[in-house]
Design a protein around this motif. Sequence first.
Motif, PDB file in Angstrom:
ATOM      1  N   GLY A  32       0.837  -1.210   0.000  1.00 12.18           N
ATOM      2  CA  GLY A  32       0.000   0.000   0.000  1.00 12.18           C
ATOM      3  C   GLY A  32       0.864   1.249   0.000  1.00 12.18           C
ATOM      4  N   ASP A  33       0.218   2.394  -0.051  1.00 13.08           N
ATOM      5  CA  ASP A  33       0.951   3.659  -0.180  1.00 13.08           C
ATOM      6  C   ASP A  33       1.535   4.137   1.148  1.00 13.08           C
ATOM      7  OD1 ASP A  33       0.274   3.735  -2.843  1.00 13.08           O
ATOM      8  OD2 ASP A  33      -1.543   4.931  -2.506  1.00 13.08           O
ATOM      9  N   THR A  34       0.838   3.848   2.238  1.00 16.27           N
ATOM     10  CA  THR A  34       1.193   4.452   3.527  1.00 16.27           C
ATOM     11  C   THR A  34       2.650   4.209   3.947  1.00 16.27           C
ATOM     12  OG1 THR A  34      -1.104   4.154   4.178  1.00 16.27           O
ATOM     13  CG2 THR A  34       0.455   4.673   5.941  1.00 16.27           C
ATOM     14  N   GLY A  78      -0.845  -0.191   7.544  1.00 19.76           N
ATOM     15  CA  GLY A  78      -1.648   0.960   7.130  1.00 19.76           C
ATOM     16  C   GLY A  78      -3.094   0.740   7.577  1.00 19.76           C
ATOM     17  N   HIS A  81      -9.924  -1.505   7.344  1.00 19.65           N
ATOM     18  CA  HIS A  81      -9.280  -2.826   7.270  1.00 19.65           C
ATOM     19  C   HIS A  81      -7.787  -2.704   7.558  1.00 19.65           C
ATOM     20  CE1 HIS A  81      -7.935  -3.167   2.749  1.00 19.65           C
ATOM     21  NE2 HIS A  81      -7.310  -2.231   3.371  1.00 19.65           N
ATOM     22  N   LYS A 124      -6.625   2.130  -7.471  1.00 22.74           N
ATOM     23  CA  LYS A 124      -5.512   3.091  -7.426  1.00 22.74           C
ATOM     24  C   LYS A 124      -4.145   2.402  -7.551  1.00 22.74           C
ATOM     25  CE  LYS A 124      -4.656   3.459  -2.431  1.00 22.74           C
ATOM     26  NZ  LYS A 124      -4.175   4.293  -1.355  1.00 22.74           N
TER      27      LYS A 124
HETATM   28  P1  PGA Z   1      -2.955   2.714   1.571  1.00 23.76           P
HETATM   29  O1  PGA Z   1      -3.830   1.467   1.909  1.00 23.76           O
HETATM   30  O2  PGA Z   1      -1.740   2.595   2.414  1.00 23.76           O
HETATM   31  O3  PGA Z   1      -2.662   2.577   0.105  1.00 23.76           O
HETATM   32  O4  PGA Z   1      -3.755   3.935   1.906  1.00 23.76           O
HETATM   33  C1  PGA Z   1      -4.040   1.097   3.223  1.00 23.76           C
HETATM   34  C2  PGA Z   1      -4.928  -0.096   3.219  1.00 23.76           C
HETATM   35  O5  PGA Z   1      -5.939  -0.095   2.497  1.00 23.76           O
HETATM   36  O6  PGA Z   1      -4.631  -1.061   3.928  1.00 23.76           O
END
Ligand code: PGA
Length: 241
Positions: free
Chosen positions: A37-39, A133, A139, A168
Amino acid sequence: MNIKKFLTTELMAEAAGKHIIEIVKKKPDSLLCFAGGDTPLMTLNYLAEAAKQGEVDFGKCSFVSLDEWVGLGKETNGSCKQTLFDHFFDRIPNIDDSQICFFDGLAIDMDAECKRVDHFVAKHEGIDFMLLGIGMNGHIGFNEPGVRVDTYCHVIDLDPVTKKVSVKYFDEEMNVTRGISLGIQHITEAAEVMLMANGEKKADIVELTINTEPTADIPSTLVKNSKHAVLYIDDAAASKL
Ligand code: PGA
């Protein structure tokens, strides 16, 4: 749950990176789990640079994956495996594939895949540190809203919000419907869990996570049941507190 608030995402990532380096220095053979993920990307970048500069040595650590989209492997841009390898493992000197246990989203037998990863964690006597994240629906990994709290590795139908947000990550439509994930039991039994969120879009779920008693409807609240949990947030993610 301890809460640490930072003025910027950069400062948050740096503090998280420094904390993880301390953990590895204290216990060089730690079992670590970093979310895709991005975080976590900025934190992973900090760690990769630190490793390159010789400030930390991951050579004795082991790594377990948090989750994967069922049906996707490393070849797919946006899979968890591709993200972690591109942003972390492939940039770290001194890491061998044998140290890394990753879910294979393309495995034919998903039950066997769950057992294999459960076994890897058990063999290491649990996870020392997890960087997680928070999804828009709360979730964590693919522990989706309503998840059973007594699970280790499992396969789960993805929540509608998770499916919507998933676009995304991918270059093209993937139509992912299921995920494979470490379970809530892994999270609550880990020695330390760092939950992380940045940006204004996470402000509502951060507020709910903090102000709601632990419930499977918002899996991020279950992190409060962990032995040692800390929430790292930047100013924007903290804006509804
Ligand atoms: P993100 O996703 O880090 O891309 O915002 C977090 C997640 O959905 O677990």
